[in-house]
Design an enzyme around this catalytic site. Structure first.
Site, PDB file in Angstrom:
ATOM      1  N   GLY A 251       0.553  -1.233  -0.075  1.00 29.36           N
ATOM      2  CA  GLY A 251       0.046  -0.016  -0.031  1.00 29.36           C
ATOM      3  C   GLY A 251       0.890   1.181   0.166  1.00 29.36           C
ATOM      4  O   GLY A 251       2.131   1.224  -0.359  1.00 29.36           O
ATOM      5  N   ASN A 252       0.197   2.340   0.406  1.00 32.72           N
ATOM      6  CA  ASN A 252       0.818   3.558   0.259  1.00 32.72           C
ATOM      7  C   ASN A 252       0.329   4.645   1.583  1.00 32.72           C
ATOM      8  O   ASN A 252      -0.833   3.960   2.332  1.00 32.72           O
ATOM      9  CB  ASN A 252       0.840   4.356  -1.062  1.00 32.72           C
ATOM     10  CG  ASN A 252      -0.442   4.822  -1.649  1.00 32.72           C
ATOM     11  OD1 ASN A 252      -0.995   5.452  -1.020  1.00 32.72           O
ATOM     12  ND2 ASN A 252      -0.602   3.972  -2.687  1.00 32.72           N
TER      13      ASN A 252
END
Length: 404
Positions: free
Chosen positions: A208-209
């Protein structure tokens, strides 16, 4: 623009309270319906009888209208209003609004308001300049309130400086401009994507981020405030919707976001691609949790499908497509190339080099790049940044309409 609009006018304990009479007359002349809510201190400066005579409505001040249990519902007032205007707003009232001190009818009505809120401060110059007042004003701006800056001039103290409530005609003009802007996107359908995507590695892990989704949610609110029908396509975020007119679609992966975006875009007048979509995803997703084995783990990634490129290819001449670019180096060059390559009408550039911009912030600092060049904006709250972007979107849609 004010014809038929329902306005709650809050009046507080300031010598400028007398100007509320002129505000009421001006609003009513333009076809608005006005309901006054006044603080106990406000009644020391202007009588409810005067205000009631001007509005043809009983003035609300206390929680209970009579001792028999009849009460004034701040919730109903908040739902009734098309806008709430607090003029004059004293330093004490600003502090209560900023910190939720609901000790009078005006503040409880403010806290219940679903409509936009306009605040016209009035106080002596030193009070206005005090850091606590300025901090409270910044807090109120961050909540999305519209601050009508006071003017400079001679004050009740006979000192000269900034703190004098803006004149009634100018206050009314601010409301008119707001309602004019609120119709700018009426009938337009806008698709906005927001937040990160999660690319599964196994049932418990993902790539993810740090995207919070705040910028995309602010854009959705800014568009719907101007009359648009908004579909917000969001990855996994903690943000909650604050406007019931926004249609929210939740997805998890880049693939899911791609499928929904490609399916919806043909029905839209514009799309703003604000999400931080993963560029790569695991080639294989393990069915069970991967156990630690050996000294290393090799994860093979494959490219995700490019949403901006796909919509750019689909884009009709009457549609607008807006992209975002978050860069760490060669910002303008990379963003310009992305705009051209993906057939974007304009692109919003963020740089991680700028303090207060990027992920996990309530502020942002952007540049907008289009076919004519670059426009830079200062550091602002994401709500204010959203307004700048939507201003540019409105202009682009108008230009497209003229070319048809």
């Amino acid at each position: 623009m004010l014809n038929g609009k329902k306005i709650v006018l809050g009046i507080t304990g300031s010598i400028a309270a007398y100007k509320a009479c002129y505000i009421i007359r001006g609003l009513i002349k333009k076809g608005a319906e006005v309901q006054v809510v006044i603080t106990p201190a406000g009644k020391e400066f202007i009588t409810p009888i005067t205000l009631s005579a001007l509005t043809s409505k009983p003035v609300i001040s206390e929680f209970f209208a009579q001792r028999d249990g009849t009460w004034n519902s701040h919730v109903d007032l908040g739902l009734w209003a098309d806008a709430m205007l607090i003029a004059p707003a004293t330093a004490a009232t600003l502090g209560k609004m900023a910190h939720g001190v609901a000790d009078n009818m005006l503040i409880t009505t403010y806290l219940s308001a679903k409509a936009p809120v306009f605040v016209a401060p009035a106080m002596d110059l030193d009070m206005f300049a005090h850091p606590s007042t300025q901090q409270n004003l910044n807090i109120l701006r961050s909540y999305g309130n519209h601050i009508i800056e006071p003017a400079s001039g001679e004050l009740a103290s006979h000192l000269v400086g900034k703190g004098r409530m803006e004149e009634p005609e100018q206050i009314i003009a601010v409301l008119e401009d707001f309602f004019a802007a609120s119709a700018q996107l009426k009938g337009k359908k806008i698709l906005i994507n927001a937040g990160p995507t999660y690319e599964k590695i196994d049932p418990v892990r993902f790539i993810g981020n740090y995207s919070s989704g705040k910028m995309g949610f602010a854009l959705a609110e800014a568009c719907v405030a101007r009359g648009a029908e908004v579909t917000l396509l969001t990855g996994p975020v903690q943000e909650e919707m604050v406007h019931p007119a926004i249609h929210r679609v939740d997805v998890e992966s880049a693939s899911e976001m791609y499928d929904v975006a490609v399916n919806l875009y043909p029905q839209m007048d514009a799309a703003i691609l604000c999400a931080a979509v993963a560029d790569f995803t695991p080639e294989v997703v393990a069915e069970n949790k991967i156990r630690r084995q050996g000294d290393e783990m090799i994860l093979r990634l494959v490219p995700t499908r490019d949403i901006a490129a796909a919509l750019g290819k689909m884009k009709r001449p009457d549609q607008v497509l807006v992209g975002f670019a978050l860069e760490t180096h060669d910002e303008q060059k990379n963003a310009t190339e992305k705009r051209v390559r993906k057939n974007l009408d304009f692109i919003v550039l963020n740089s991680l080099q700028d303090k207060g911009a990027g992920f996990c912030c309530d502020t942002n600092k952007i540049s907008i790049l289009d076919r004519n060049g670059k426009t830079d904006y200062g550091l602002k709250s994401k709500k204010e940044v959203a307004k700048d972007i939507v201003d540019r979107l409105v202009a682009e849609l108008e230009q497209h309409a003229c070319q048809q």
